[in-house]
Design a protein around this motif. Structure first.
Motif, PDB file in Angstrom:
ATOM      1  N   GLY A  45     -45.118 -27.584  -7.657  1.00 34.20           N
ATOM      2  CA  GLY A  45     -45.729 -26.770  -8.693  1.00 34.20           C
ATOM      3  C   GLY A  45     -44.825 -25.715  -9.295  1.00 34.20           C
ATOM      4  N   ILE A  46     -45.386 -24.542  -9.537  1.00 38.22           N
ATOM      5  CA  ILE A  46     -44.634 -23.451 -10.162  1.00 38.22           C
ATOM      6  C   ILE A  46     -43.457 -23.044  -9.291  1.00 38.22           C
ATOM      7  N   GLY A  47     -43.654 -23.003  -7.975  1.00 40.41           N
ATOM      8  CA  GLY A  47     -42.571 -22.609  -7.083  1.00 40.41           C
ATOM      9  C   GLY A  47     -41.369 -23.514  -7.193  1.00 40.41           C
ATOM     10  N   ARG A  48     -41.605 -24.810  -7.211  1.00 39.16           N
ATOM     11  CA  ARG A  48     -40.510 -25.774  -7.361  1.00 39.16           C
ATOM     12  C   ARG A  48     -39.759 -25.547  -8.666  1.00 39.16           C
ATOM     13  N   GLU A  49     -40.500 -25.283  -9.749  1.00 38.09           N
ATOM     14  CA  GLU A  49     -39.848 -25.060 -11.037  1.00 38.09           C
ATOM     15  C   GLU A  49     -39.094 -23.737 -11.068  1.00 38.09           C
ATOM     16  N   LEU A  50     -39.608 -22.722 -10.386  1.00 34.77           N
ATOM     17  CA  LEU A  50     -38.862 -21.463 -10.297  1.00 34.77           C
ATOM     18  C   LEU A  50     -37.515 -21.695  -9.610  1.00 34.77           C
ATOM     19  N   VAL A  51     -37.533 -22.458  -8.523  1.00 33.52           N
ATOM     20  CA  VAL A  51     -36.282 -22.767  -7.815  1.00 33.52           C
ATOM     21  C   VAL A  51     -35.331 -23.507  -8.740  1.00 33.52           C
ATOM     22  N   ARG A  52     -35.846 -24.535  -9.393  1.00 30.00           N
ATOM     23  CA  ARG A  52     -34.997 -25.358 -10.257  1.00 30.00           C
ATOM     24  C   ARG A  52     -34.407 -24.554 -11.410  1.00 30.00           C
ATOM     25  N   GLN A  53     -35.248 -23.767 -12.085  1.00 31.36           N
ATOM     26  CA  GLN A  53     -34.773 -23.033 -13.252  1.00 31.36           C
ATOM     27  C   GLN A  53     -33.858 -21.876 -12.874  1.00 31.36           C
ATOM     28  N   LEU A  54     -34.140 -21.207 -11.769  1.00 33.80           N
ATOM     29  CA  LEU A  54     -33.243 -20.146 -11.316  1.00 33.80           C
ATOM     30  C   LEU A  54     -31.868 -20.713 -10.973  1.00 33.80           C
ATOM     31  N   ALA A  55     -31.856 -21.820 -10.233  1.00 32.01           N
ATOM     32  CA  ALA A  55     -30.579 -22.426  -9.855  1.00 32.01           C
ATOM     33  C   ALA A  55     -29.807 -22.897 -11.084  1.00 32.01           C
ATOM     34  N   ALA A  56     -30.518 -23.449 -12.057  1.00 32.51           N
ATOM     35  CA  ALA A  56     -29.862 -23.922 -13.280  1.00 32.51           C
ATOM     36  C   ALA A  56     -29.220 -22.770 -14.050  1.00 32.51           C
ATOM     37  N   GLN A  57     -29.737 -21.546 -13.826  1.00 33.10           N
ATOM     38  CA  GLN A  57     -29.202 -20.371 -14.505  1.00 33.10           C
ATOM     39  C   GLN A  57     -28.184 -19.614 -13.641  1.00 33.10           C
ATOM     40  N   GLY A  58     -27.704 -20.274 -12.575  1.00 30.48           N
ATOM     41  CA  GLY A  58     -26.631 -19.693 -11.783  1.00 30.48           C
ATOM     42  C   GLY A  58     -27.069 -18.773 -10.673  1.00 30.48           C
ATOM     43  N   CYS A  59     -28.327 -18.882 -10.272  1.00 32.94           N
ATOM     44  CA  CYS A  59     -28.869 -18.009  -9.217  1.00 32.94           C
ATOM     45  C   CYS A  59     -28.974 -18.795  -7.915  1.00 32.94           C
ATOM     46  N   THR A 104     -32.530 -31.304  -4.722  1.00 37.30           N
ATOM     47  CA  THR A 104     -32.429 -31.672  -6.136  1.00 37.30           C
ATOM     48  C   THR A 104     -31.994 -30.488  -6.996  1.00 37.30           C
ATOM     49  N   ALA A 105     -32.497 -29.294  -6.678  1.00 40.49           N
ATOM     50  CA  ALA A 105     -32.106 -28.110  -7.454  1.00 40.49           C
ATOM     51  C   ALA A 105     -30.638 -27.789  -7.249  1.00 40.49           C
ATOM     52  N   TRP A 106     -30.158 -27.905  -6.041  1.00 41.87           N
ATOM     53  CA  TRP A 106     -28.754 -27.606  -5.755  1.00 41.87           C
ATOM     54  C   TRP A 106     -27.844 -28.628  -6.415  1.00 41.87           C
ATOM     55  N   ALA A 107     -28.249 -29.901  -6.383  1.00 39.33           N
ATOM     56  CA  ALA A 107     -27.412 -30.953  -6.962  1.00 39.33           C
ATOM     57  C   ALA A 107     -27.218 -30.771  -8.466  1.00 39.33           C
ATOM     58  N   ALA A 108     -28.246 -30.208  -9.130  1.00 37.45           N
ATOM     59  CA  ALA A 108     -28.178 -30.049 -10.587  1.00 37.45           C
ATOM     60  C   ALA A 108     -27.663 -28.679 -11.008  1.00 37.45           C
ATOM     61  N   ALA A 109     -27.372 -27.812 -10.050  1.00 35.07           N
ATOM     62  CA  ALA A 109     -26.979 -26.433 -10.365  1.00 35.07           C
ATOM     63  C   ALA A 109     -25.482 -26.317 -10.609  1.00 35.07           C
ATOM     64  N   VAL A 113     -28.473 -23.383  -2.649  1.00 34.87           N
ATOM     65  CA  VAL A 113     -29.931 -23.478  -2.629  1.00 34.87           C
ATOM     66  C   VAL A 113     -30.336 -24.015  -1.265  1.00 34.87           C
ATOM     67  N   THR A 114     -31.165 -23.270  -0.564  1.00 33.86           N
ATOM     68  CA  THR A 114     -31.588 -23.680   0.770  1.00 33.86           C
ATOM     69  C   THR A 114     -33.106 -23.792   0.849  1.00 33.86           C
ATOM     70  N   GLY A 115     -33.570 -24.733   1.678  1.00 33.34           N
ATOM     71  CA  GLY A 115     -34.999 -24.921   1.882  1.00 33.34           C
ATOM     72  C   GLY A 115     -35.382 -24.601   3.311  1.00 33.34           C
ATOM     73  N   HIS A 116     -36.512 -23.946   3.491  1.00 30.08           N
ATOM     74  CA  HIS A 116     -36.948 -23.483   4.798  1.00 30.08           C
ATOM     75  C   HIS A 116     -38.442 -23.764   4.966  1.00 30.08           C
ATOM     76  N   THR A 117     -38.854 -24.083   6.173  1.00 30.82           N
ATOM     77  CA  THR A 117     -40.266 -24.284   6.472  1.00 30.82           C
ATOM     78  C   THR A 117     -40.868 -22.968   6.939  1.00 30.82           C
ATOM     79  N   CYS A 118     -41.991 -22.581   6.317  1.00 33.82           N
ATOM     80  CA  CYS A 118     -42.577 -21.277   6.657  1.00 33.82           C
ATOM     81  C   CYS A 118     -44.036 -21.244   6.235  1.00 33.82           C
TER      82      CYS A 118
END
Length: 339
Positions: free
Chosen positions: A22-36, A54-59, A65-70
């Motif tokens: 959802g929105i969280g996934r898109e926030l990750v993707r768009q932030l990474a695409a902008q160099g964050c 996927t976000a890291w690969a396209a950044a 970009v790291t993923g964590h279970t929480c």
């Protein structure tokens, strides 16, 4: 009130909760695409792993970009998430925190189980609270931190209409909104290095139903018994589906099982999408806004409740309220000029 704008997300480190979909996934993707660089967490380990990869690969090169279970309703898990991300990103601070995780459930205080009601409230409200408690020192350490709390329009519009209570969801969203607004002066007085933003989306076409079922320990719709599946459809929804010709008057559970995937596929990229919602939130953060109404529905409901605080409970007016938005969506779908 306007807070200083964020010139760029490039070179910063952001935290995103609920980043698996959802929105969280898109926030990750768009932030990474902008160099964050981004550290994202989710209750579902599989989806957050896909988001991060996927976000890291396209950044752009040079970020992480790291993923964590929480489970954000558990403070110890939030603290473990903090420790993991600081180690993996070799950082002593974070620049942005998007407290985005949330589920939909516990609709009736009267009829639903106490366990479901409190689980919904815990993920939505305590998740935001524990993130603020855990990450505020790191936002202060950044020297220019931004805490972004997502509360949805249910933070000022506490009903989904006649026969559709949303008490746990709305109560948690009201708590998030009130907390965020109260933090404005608290941070201004005691931690001026940090700014708080409250983002309030309207309805967004996400997987929140499936994610909520999982978080509440319920089976997915395709694993329900015939009786359980039929119980999911309120009378008003039944009538609407029949009037639209999507189901017969005497429809069966099998008819519903065939309809659901067709409808999901049909509306997958329609309506207000997670990508649009995330872009609206990031645009608002960049602009320096502290209150972000995300989407036309959010803006319309805000106008309605400001003009008349009793508007959320005037169900007879809903059709009139939503008429222009429905016409706008139909015009867009047909490729004609907006009315």
């Amino acid at each position: 009130m306007t807070i200083p704008a964020v010139d760029s997300f490039a070179g910063k480190l952001a935290v995103v909760t609920g980043g698996g979909s959802g929105i969280g996934r898109e926030l990750v993707r768009q932030l990474a695409a902008q160099g964050c660089s981004v550290a994202a967490c989710d209750l579902n380990p599989d989806t957050i792993a896909v988001t991060a990869a996927t976000a890291w690969a396209a950044a752009p090169p040079g970020l992480r970009v790291t993923g964590h279970t929480c489970d954000v309703s558990d403070e110890a898990q939030v603290q473990r998430f903090r420790d993991e991300l600081l180690a993996e990103h070799a950082s002593d601070h974070v620049d942005l925190v998007f407290a985005n995780a949330g589920i939909y459930g516990g609709g009736s205080f009267v009829g639903d189980s106490r366990q479901e009601w409190e689980r919904t409230f815990a993920i939505n409200w305590w998740g935001v609270y524990f993130c603020a408690r855990t990450f505020l020192p790191l936002l202060i350490a950044s020297g220019d931190g931004v805490l972004v709390n997502t509360c949805s329009v249910a933070g000022f519009w506490p009903t989904a209409g006649a026969g559709a209570p949303i008490t746990a969801y709305a109560a948690s969203e009201f708590a998030i909104k009130g907390f965020s607004e109260a933090l404005i002066e608290d941070l201004r007085s005691n931690a001026p290095q940090v700014r708080v933003v409250v983002a309030m989306p309207g309805v967004v076409n996400t997987e929140i139903y499936e994610n909520s079922q999982r978080a509440l320990g319920r089976p997915a719709w395709d694993q329900l018994s015939d009786a359980g599946l039929l119980e999911l459809i309120p009378d008003r929804t039944r009538s609407t589906l029949i009037e639209m010709g999507l189901l017969a008057e005497d429809f069966s559970a099998d008819d519903l099982r065939q309809l659901i995937p067709r409808m999901k596929e049909k509306i997958r990229d329609q309506g207000f999408t997670p990508a649009q919602a995330a872009a609206g939130i990031l645009d608002g953060v960049r602009s320096g806004a502290w209150r972000i109404l995300v989407g036309e529905e959010a803006k319309m409901l805000d106008e309605q409740v400001r003009a008349n605080p009793e508007a959320p409970f005037n169900y007879d007016n809903y059709a009139e309220m939503y008429g222009p938005l429905i016409a706008q969506a139909q015009a867009k779908a047909s490729g004609t000029a907006e009315p």
